[in-house]
Scaffold this active site. Sequence first.
Site, short mmCIF file in Angstrom:
data_model
loop_
_atom_site.label_atom_id
_atom_site.label_comp_id
_atom_site.label_asym_id
_atom_site.label_seq_id
_atom_site.Cartn_x
_atom_site.Cartn_y
_atom_site.Cartn_z
N TYR A 231 -14.66 1.02 -7.43
CA TYR A 231 -15.95 1.71 -7.25
C TYR A 231 -16.83 1.56 -8.48
O TYR A 231 -18.01 1.86 -8.44
CB TYR A 231 -15.71 3.19 -6.91
CG TYR A 231 -14.91 3.34 -5.65
CD1 TYR A 231 -15.52 3.24 -4.40
CD2 TYR A 231 -13.52 3.49 -5.69
CE1 TYR A 231 -14.77 3.30 -3.23
CE2 TYR A 231 -12.76 3.56 -4.52
CZ TYR A 231 -13.40 3.46 -3.31
OH TYR A 231 -12.67 3.51 -2.16
N LYS B 172 -2.11 -1.37 -3.98
CA LYS B 172 -2.98 -0.20 -3.91
C LYS B 172 -2.14 1.06 -4.00
O LYS B 172 -1.16 1.16 -3.26
CB LYS B 172 -3.71 -0.27 -2.57
CG LYS B 172 -4.64 0.87 -2.27
CD LYS B 172 -5.28 0.60 -0.93
CE LYS B 172 -6.17 1.78 -0.56
NZ LYS B 172 -6.73 1.62 0.77
N SER C 19 -10.02 5.60 -5.05
CA SER C 19 -10.98 6.69 -5.25
C SER C 19 -10.50 7.72 -6.27
O SER C 19 -11.27 8.17 -7.13
CB SER C 19 -11.27 7.37 -3.92
OG SER C 19 -10.07 7.84 -3.32
N GLU D 142 7.51 -6.97 1.54
CA GLU D 142 6.28 -6.93 2.35
C GLU D 142 5.42 -8.17 2.11
O GLU D 142 4.88 -8.75 3.05
CB GLU D 142 5.46 -5.67 2.01
CG GLU D 142 5.98 -4.39 2.64
CD GLU D 142 5.60 -4.25 4.12
OE1 GLU D 142 4.96 -5.17 4.67
OE2 GLU D 142 5.96 -3.22 4.73
N ARG E 57 -10.85 9.84 1.48
CA ARG E 57 -10.78 10.46 2.82
C ARG E 57 -11.93 11.45 2.99
O ARG E 57 -12.42 11.64 4.11
CB ARG E 57 -9.41 11.11 3.02
CG ARG E 57 -8.32 10.03 3.08
CD ARG E 57 -6.93 10.57 3.26
NE ARG E 57 -5.94 9.49 3.12
CZ ARG E 57 -4.63 9.67 3.05
NH1 ARG E 57 -4.12 10.89 3.11
NH2 ARG E 57 -3.84 8.65 2.91
N LYS F 32 0.85 -1.18 0.00
CA LYS F 32 0.00 0.00 0.00
C LYS F 32 0.89 1.24 0.00
O LYS F 32 1.70 1.44 0.90
CB LYS F 32 -0.89 0.00 1.23
CG LYS F 32 -1.75 1.25 1.31
CD LYS F 32 -2.83 1.13 2.34
CE LYS F 32 -3.64 2.41 2.39
NZ LYS F 32 -4.72 2.32 3.36
N LYS G 153 1.12 10.06 6.04
CA LYS G 153 1.11 8.62 6.28
C LYS G 153 2.41 7.98 5.78
O LYS G 153 2.51 6.76 5.68
CB LYS G 153 -0.12 7.99 5.62
CG LYS G 153 -1.45 8.48 6.24
CD LYS G 153 -2.65 7.61 5.87
CE LYS G 153 -3.92 8.10 6.56
NZ LYS G 153 -5.08 7.23 6.29
C1 PBG Z 1 -6.93 3.59 5.10
C2 PBG Z 1 -7.60 3.46 3.79
C3 PBG Z 1 -7.32 4.25 2.67
C4 PBG Z 1 -8.17 3.89 1.65
C5 PBG Z 1 -8.93 2.83 2.13
N1 PBG Z 1 -8.58 2.58 3.48
C6 PBG Z 1 -6.25 5.20 2.39
C7 PBG Z 1 -5.82 6.19 3.34
O1 PBG Z 1 -6.60 7.03 3.79
O2 PBG Z 1 -4.63 6.18 3.62
C8 PBG Z 1 -8.21 4.56 0.32
C9 PBG Z 1 -9.09 3.98 -0.69
C10 PBG Z 1 -9.38 4.84 -1.84
O3 PBG Z 1 -8.76 5.89 -2.08
O4 PBG Z 1 -10.30 4.45 -2.57
N2 PBG Z 1 -7.11 2.59 5.98
#
Ligand code: PBG
Length: 349
Positions: free
Chosen positions: A336, A271, A297, A256, A222, A212, A240
């Site tokens: 999505y 991801k 997203s 990982e 978010r 990730k 992060k």
């Molecule tokens: C964090 C989480 C994130 C997404 C899903 N779970 C990313 C983050 O805020 O670091 C992002 C998914 C997306 O952008 O569709 N646990």
Amino acid sequence: MEAVVTRSSQPQFNGGYPLRRPRRMRRDAFSRRLMRETRLGPEDLIQPVFVLDGEDRTEPVPSMPGVERMTIDRLVHEARELHALGIPLIAIFPVTPAEVKSEDAREAYNPSGIAQRAVRAVKDAVPEMGVMTDVALDPFTSHGQDGLIDETGYVMNEETVEVLVRQALSHAEAGADVVGPSDMMDGRIGAIRSALESHDHRNVRILSYAAKYASCYYGPFRDAVGSSDNLGSGVAGPGKDSYQMDPGNSDEALHEVALDLQEGADMFMVKPGLPYLDVIRRIKDEFGVPTFAYQVSGEYSMLKAAAQNGWLDERECVLEALMSLRRAGADGILTYHARAAAEWLREEG
Ligand code: PBG
């Protein structure tokens, strides 16, 4: 006599005509179909859903046109339709009211939290539908980080893992088929696996977000779960980097995956999706494990915005992006666009 063709052969000519004409196979639909190497079907798709407290209500997500947050009763209805479309798995993301967020993220393992209630409701109503949960603390922390922080703001590893274990167990108790740790703490897969074993949940699958990346493509998500304001920036980005991976790395992704495989993960997520096709391919080639891609997203919103402006054809571009993720080696894709893609694929037969 025909020349032996290897990848390094020079083009061969026969009296001035090309000996090989790749366009022959592309000429008609039947031969294009026959030689297609990669397939995409509804069974390759995972539908994420944002779940709200309350009843009979939906809310649009402004930065993700066409995506709605929905209450659990609506989700149950949706799950039935997704199942009928042939989608095997949904991923539940709770939208936590600000009042229950805290420094210690205790809402994450509340047995009657939104995610836990959503899992129970879907498994009661549509038991054949696979249900996955997100294991991470960002929807529940008042600061929006994926874990518990110390006085400097650093996300503490072991303290966070303890809470993640409680969260994963509460999801398993609620009936989750798959738990998806997306937090990137060290050692969490092993800790979750042994807790699941010792609590009689040996068949709960772990889909580890092993690779990730610290990506700016998470911005709209978010907004959708309401963690961006808490993180202190409307558009995601820094913040992060001490746990999510550097976009410049791919050896690290293999490392990982190796760790998470040893610790007991069943499936592996890369991801975001499209910017990381090479990472998917390397994982698939190196380990041959069930590998998934999360078309995040920001990828959704880019395609949607271009389509809404009439600059791209949404259907064609989405199906091409999903096919490309499959070609790179993804066994399935969390997107999505899952529902829309399943409907388009059904229309195409
Ligand atoms: C964090 C989480 C994130 C997404 C899903 N779970 C990313 C983050 O805020 O670091 C992002 C998914 C997306 O952008 O569709 N646990």
